[in-house]
Design a protein around this motif. Sequence first.
Motif, PDB file in Angstrom:
ATOM      1  N   SER A  42       0.834  -1.213   0.000  1.00 34.52           N
ATOM      2  CA  SER A  42       0.000   0.000   0.000  1.00 34.52           C
ATOM      3  C   SER A  42       0.862   1.254   0.000  1.00 34.52           C
ATOM      4  O   SER A  42       0.561   2.225  -0.695  1.00 34.52           O
ATOM      5  N   LYS A  43       1.937   1.244   0.777  1.00 34.53           N
ATOM      6  CA  LYS A  43       2.849   2.393   0.809  1.00 34.53           C
ATOM      7  C   LYS A  43       3.511   2.586  -0.558  1.00 34.53           C
ATOM      8  O   LYS A  43       3.596   3.710  -1.061  1.00 34.53           O
ATOM      9  N   ILE A  44       3.980   1.492  -1.134  1.00 34.27           N
ATOM     10  CA  ILE A  44       4.632   1.580  -2.445  1.00 34.27           C
ATOM     11  C   ILE A  44       3.637   2.065  -3.495  1.00 34.27           C
ATOM     12  O   ILE A  44       3.962   2.920  -4.325  1.00 34.27           O
ATOM     13  N   LEU A  45       2.417   1.548  -3.439  1.00 32.97           N
ATOM     14  CA  LEU A  45       1.379   1.950  -4.386  1.00 32.97           C
ATOM     15  C   LEU A  45       1.093   3.454  -4.276  1.00 32.97           C
ATOM     16  O   LEU A  45       0.978   4.150  -5.292  1.00 32.97           O
ATOM     17  N   SER A  46       1.025   3.953  -3.056  1.00 30.37           N
ATOM     18  CA  SER A  46       0.787   5.391  -2.845  1.00 30.37           C
ATOM     19  C   SER A  46       1.938   6.221  -3.404  1.00 30.37           C
ATOM     20  O   SER A  46       1.719   7.247  -4.063  1.00 30.37           O
ATOM     21  N   ILE A  47       3.153   5.790  -3.144  1.00 33.25           N
ATOM     22  CA  ILE A  47       4.328   6.516  -3.639  1.00 33.25           C
ATOM     23  C   ILE A  47       4.346   6.529  -5.161  1.00 33.25           C
ATOM     24  O   ILE A  47       4.559   7.578  -5.786  1.00 33.25           O
ATOM     25  N   VAL A  48       4.101   5.372  -5.763  1.00 28.42           N
ATOM     26  CA  VAL A  48       4.131   5.284  -7.225  1.00 28.42           C
ATOM     27  C   VAL A  48       2.993   6.110  -7.833  1.00 28.42           C
ATOM     28  O   VAL A  48       3.169   6.746  -8.878  1.00 28.42           O
ATOM     29  N   HIS A  49       1.836   6.144  -7.165  1.00 32.19           N
ATOM     30  CA  HIS A  49       0.708   6.930  -7.676  1.00 32.19           C
ATOM     31  C   HIS A  49       1.069   8.421  -7.712  1.00 32.19           C
ATOM     32  O   HIS A  49       0.879   9.092  -8.731  1.00 32.19           O
ATOM     33  N   VAL A  50       1.596   8.927  -6.613  1.00 33.01           N
ATOM     34  CA  VAL A  50       1.983  10.341  -6.546  1.00 33.01           C
ATOM     35  C   VAL A  50       3.119  10.617  -7.526  1.00 33.01           C
ATOM     36  O   VAL A  50       3.106  11.633  -8.246  1.00 33.01           O
ATOM     37  N   LEU A  51       4.091   9.730  -7.577  1.00 34.97           N
ATOM     38  CA  LEU A  51       5.207   9.887  -8.509  1.00 34.97           C
ATOM     39  C   LEU A  51       4.711   9.922  -9.956  1.00 34.97           C
ATOM     40  O   LEU A  51       5.166  10.740 -10.763  1.00 34.97           O
ATOM     41  N   PHE A  52       3.751   9.068 -10.271  1.00 40.37           N
ATOM     42  CA  PHE A  52       3.183   9.018 -11.622  1.00 40.37           C
ATOM     43  C   PHE A  52       2.549  10.362 -11.969  1.00 40.37           C
ATOM     44  O   PHE A  52       2.812  10.930 -13.032  1.00 40.37           O
ATOM     45  N   TYR A  53       1.710  10.857 -11.055  1.00 34.94           N
ATOM     46  CA  TYR A  53       1.037  12.131 -11.278  1.00 34.94           C
ATOM     47  C   TYR A  53       2.047  13.254 -11.531  1.00 34.94           C
ATOM     48  O   TYR A  53       1.930  14.008 -12.495  1.00 34.94           O
ATOM     49  N   PHE A  54       3.034  13.373 -10.645  1.00 32.13           N
ATOM     50  CA  PHE A  54       3.954  14.492 -10.752  1.00 32.13           C
ATOM     51  C   PHE A  54       4.979  14.316 -11.866  1.00 32.13           C
ATOM     52  O   PHE A  54       5.462  15.307 -12.417  1.00 32.13           O
ATOM     53  N   SER A  55       5.264  13.101 -12.227  1.00 33.23           N
ATOM     54  CA  SER A  55       6.111  12.868 -13.396  1.00 33.23           C
ATOM     55  C   SER A  55       5.392  13.350 -14.656  1.00 33.23           C
ATOM     56  O   SER A  55       6.001  14.003 -15.517  1.00 33.23           O
ATOM     57  N   ALA A  56       4.113  13.042 -14.748  1.00 37.36           N
ATOM     58  CA  ALA A  56       3.325  13.486 -15.901  1.00 37.36           C
ATOM     59  C   ALA A  56       3.240  15.015 -15.945  1.00 37.36           C
ATOM     60  O   ALA A  56       3.400  15.628 -17.005  1.00 37.36           O
ATOM     61  N   LEU A  57       3.006  15.630 -14.798  1.00 38.41           N
ATOM     62  CA  LEU A  57       2.940  17.091 -14.742  1.00 38.41           C
ATOM     63  C   LEU A  57       4.287  17.705 -15.108  1.00 38.41           C
ATOM     64  O   LEU A  57       4.345  18.707 -15.851  1.00 38.41           O
ATOM     65  N   PHE A  58       5.361  17.111 -14.616  1.00 43.90           N
ATOM     66  CA  PHE A  58       6.701  17.597 -14.973  1.00 43.90           C
ATOM     67  C   PHE A  58       6.898  17.546 -16.483  1.00 43.90           C
ATOM     68  O   PHE A  58       7.371  18.504 -17.090  1.00 43.90           O
ATOM     69  N   GLU A  59       6.523  16.419 -17.086  1.00 43.31           N
ATOM     70  CA  GLU A  59       6.679  16.283 -18.542  1.00 43.31           C
ATOM     71  C   GLU A  59       5.886  17.342 -19.291  1.00 43.31           C
ATOM     72  O   GLU A  59       6.380  17.936 -20.256  1.00 43.31           O
ATOM     73  N   ALA A  60       4.657  17.561 -18.859  1.00 42.92           N
ATOM     74  CA  ALA A  60       3.814  18.552 -19.536  1.00 42.92           C
ATOM     75  C   ALA A  60       4.468  19.922 -19.508  1.00 42.92           C
ATOM     76  O   ALA A  60       4.454  20.652 -20.508  1.00 42.92           O
TER      77      ALA A  60
END
Length: 173
Positions: A42-60
């Motif tokens: 659950s902790k890893i899933l939460s980290i990856v979820h937030v990382l995914f969101y902000f990685s996408a925003l960074f790319e944009a």
Amino acid sequence: MLLVNLTFVSFFIIRLYSLSISIRNEKELIQKGATQHGSKNSKILSIVHVLFYFSALFEANYFAHHWDYLSTIGTITLFFAYIALFWVINELKEIWTVKLYILPNHQINTSTLFRTIKHPNYFLNIIPELIGVVLLCHAWNTLMYLFPVYLVVLGIRIYQEEKVMKPLFEQVK
């Protein structure tokens, strides 16, 4: 670029609202004697979820992507993914959390949604949500590098959920 960022932030705020529901429900579940399973995942899933969101925003922002038809498709996908999220929350009510909790007298949800689609939160919300974020932000690197990681972590979560809930499903039969 501004429209992409504003749309992203709007959906992220909705996601934070759903997290507040999860936290409230988690506290109540613990008080009722629920047991958490797969806490590390659950902790890893939460980290990856937030990382995914902000990685996408960074790319944009890094690539200065502007609104186009893919951003529109991404927004529509996110909209329907979030409808699915709140449908699942409404169906599960006080037992819905982003973590895996099982009550001592846990009851299986037998609504049409759960009888028709196995793991609707993952297949109607999470995966479409991630795809929507990718399309909104044109985040092809995030899709290529983080999406497979997310799918592995989500696959582990589904395995854990299946394993812990198997006895409950056998009781329903």
